[in-house]
Design an enzyme around this catalytic site. Sequence first.
Site, PDB file in Angstrom:
ATOM      1  N   CYS A  12      11.928  -6.067   2.195  1.00  0.00           N
ATOM      2  CA  CYS A  12      11.518  -7.415   2.580  1.00  0.00           C
ATOM      3  C   CYS A  12      12.341  -8.390   1.736  1.00  0.00           C
ATOM      4  CB  CYS A  12      10.020  -7.610   2.336  1.00  0.00           C
ATOM      5  SG  CYS A  12       9.589  -7.458   0.592  1.00  0.00           S
ATOM      6  N   HIS A  41       8.657   0.500  -5.805  1.00  0.00           N
ATOM      7  CA  HIS A  41       8.133   1.855  -5.662  1.00  0.00           C
ATOM      8  C   HIS A  41       9.101   2.696  -4.840  1.00  0.00           C
ATOM      9  CE1 HIS A  41       4.029  -0.017  -6.495  1.00  0.00           C
ATOM     10  NE2 HIS A  41       4.408   0.655  -7.553  1.00  0.00           N
ATOM     11  N   CYS A  96       8.521 -12.902  -6.442  1.00  0.00           N
ATOM     12  CA  CYS A  96       8.781 -13.410  -5.093  1.00  0.00           C
ATOM     13  C   CYS A  96       8.193 -14.815  -4.956  1.00  0.00           C
ATOM     14  CB  CYS A  96       8.132 -12.469  -4.071  1.00  0.00           C
ATOM     15  SG  CYS A  96       8.315 -13.061  -2.391  1.00  0.00           S
ATOM     16  N   HIS A 124      -4.391  -3.967  -8.013  1.00  0.00           N
ATOM     17  CA  HIS A 124      -2.963  -4.178  -7.757  1.00  0.00           C
ATOM     18  C   HIS A 124      -2.380  -5.191  -8.754  1.00  0.00           C
ATOM     19  CE1 HIS A 124       0.783  -5.179  -5.751  1.00  0.00           C
ATOM     20  NE2 HIS A 124       0.629  -4.063  -5.055  1.00  0.00           N
ATOM     21  N   GLU A 126      -0.160  -7.418  -8.499  1.00  0.00           N
ATOM     22  CA  GLU A 126      -0.034  -8.798  -7.982  1.00  0.00           C
ATOM     23  C   GLU A 126      -1.362  -9.547  -8.145  1.00  0.00           C
ATOM     24  OE1 GLU A 126       1.392  -9.323  -3.860  1.00  0.00           O
ATOM     25  OE2 GLU A 126       0.101 -11.077  -3.745  1.00  0.00           O
ATOM     26  N   THR A 162      -0.637 -11.242  -1.034  1.00  0.00           N
ATOM     27  CA  THR A 162       0.351 -11.456   0.038  1.00  0.00           C
ATOM     28  C   THR A 162       0.378 -10.357   1.096  1.00  0.00           C
ATOM     29  OG1 THR A 162       2.012 -10.429  -1.383  1.00  0.00           O
ATOM     30  CG2 THR A 162       1.945 -12.832  -1.361  1.00  0.00           C
ATOM     31  N   SER A 218       4.227   4.179  -2.888  1.00  0.00           N
ATOM     32  CA  SER A 218       4.328   2.822  -2.327  1.00  0.00           C
ATOM     33  C   SER A 218       3.144   2.574  -1.400  1.00  0.00           C
ATOM     34  CB  SER A 218       5.647   2.690  -1.558  1.00  0.00           C
ATOM     35  OG  SER A 218       5.537   1.682  -0.569  1.00  0.00           O
ATOM     36  N   ASN A 220       2.439   0.098   0.591  1.00  0.00           N
ATOM     37  CA  ASN A 220       2.708  -0.372   1.956  1.00  0.00           C
ATOM     38  C   ASN A 220       3.289   0.752   2.832  1.00  0.00           C
ATOM     39  OD1 ASN A 220       5.767  -1.047   2.593  1.00  0.00           O
ATOM     40  ND2 ASN A 220       5.458  -1.580   0.445  1.00  0.00           N
ATOM     41  N   SER A 262      10.004  -1.293   0.411  1.00  0.00           N
ATOM     42  CA  SER A 262      10.821  -0.997  -0.773  1.00  0.00           C
ATOM     43  C   SER A 262      11.811   0.139  -0.518  1.00  0.00           C
ATOM     44  CB  SER A 262       9.903  -0.675  -1.956  1.00  0.00           C
ATOM     45  OG  SER A 262       8.941   0.280  -1.576  1.00  0.00           O
TER      46      SER A 262
HETATM   47  S1  SF4 Z   1       5.362 -11.506  -0.784  1.00  0.00           S
HETATM   48 FE1  SF4 Z   1       5.671  -9.339  -1.160  1.00  0.00          FE
HETATM   49  S2  SF4 Z   1       5.965  -8.470   0.900  1.00  0.00           S
HETATM   50 FE2  SF4 Z   1       6.266 -10.679   1.091  1.00  0.00          FE
HETATM   51  S3  SF4 Z   1       8.465 -11.003   0.857  1.00  0.00           S
HETATM   52 FE3  SF4 Z   1       7.527 -11.251  -1.163  1.00  0.00          FE
HETATM   53  S4  SF4 Z   1       7.674  -9.235  -2.104  1.00  0.00           S
HETATM   54 FE4  SF4 Z   1       7.989  -8.948   0.095  1.00  0.00          FE
END
Ligand code: SF4
Length: 284
Positions: A12, A41, A96, A124, A126, A162, A218, A220, A262
């Site tokens: 991504c 990952h 990100c 997680h 994040e 996210t 991973s 996802n 990933s």
């Molecule tokens: S928020 Fe997460 S899934 Fe979305 S672009 Fe950023 S890293 Fe990728």
Amino acid sequence: MQIIVTQNAGFCFGVERAITMAFDATQDHDRNIYTLGPIIHNPQVVKTLSEEGVHAKEDVDEIENGTVIIRSHGVEADTMKKVKGKTSLNVLDATCPFVKKVQNNAELMSSEGYSVLIVGDEKHPEVKGIVSYIKGPVYVAGSVSDVEKMPKIKMLGIVAQTTQSQENFEKIVDACMSKAEEIKICNTICDATEVRQYESTDLARKVDCMIVIGGFNSANTKRLYSLCREIQPNTHHIEGADAIDENWFDGMKRVGVTAGASTPSTVIEEVRLKIEDIGLQNKL
Ligand code: SF4
């Protein structure tokens, strides 16, 4: 045998950006380059980066000097403060921008007096990062049953991890309606995950066999695998081309390939070529 790869298989935007920053760092900086935890990952990428001198460390205290790269899903506020406060370290923040947006929204809501609810997985990294930016009351809900355990709240601000699904976010927002007098909602879901899930499940309906590529750790990729497998029982989760068993493709006419956010495009291409090769041999 026809092989179809989903349009958005693999990296991504946020992961691509973090990986590019890490490889660029190997060109621009010294050989003491570190990430806090594995940058993604994906074992192949982590190994390649390690060969280039980018090493994963779990704690900033383990790093004396050099360059520190912050991963795409961010770190906790205290960790960021500590890293930035260490003058011997050069910090490359690859958080990100979509994750940053959640952190900022949550922090703002909290400063405006809202109790904040994060829709996501409390374990997680994040989510742990987002929690750390909130000064007042904070809750994390992965399901409606978590909302049921929350007390009545006057002002509630809601954000999402996210990678949450839109469906789960909406269910949890609905459940909050009876919990608070005033609700402020920021839908912070990034559609990268949803797009990959939509394309993969759509493809799984049209093929005889699905291959899902990505790290076994991973989240996802594991989710993509389970969603595809529900539709197409003949689905295999692999980390790379080496794991392919040619017997999987006996009598198959159409094979679908997808990959987690990933998974590098080189690994996807290796897998595609190997399946293509097996298809050609089966024809002989
Ligand atoms: S928020 Fe997460 S899934 Fe979305 S672009 Fe950023 S890293 Fe990728």
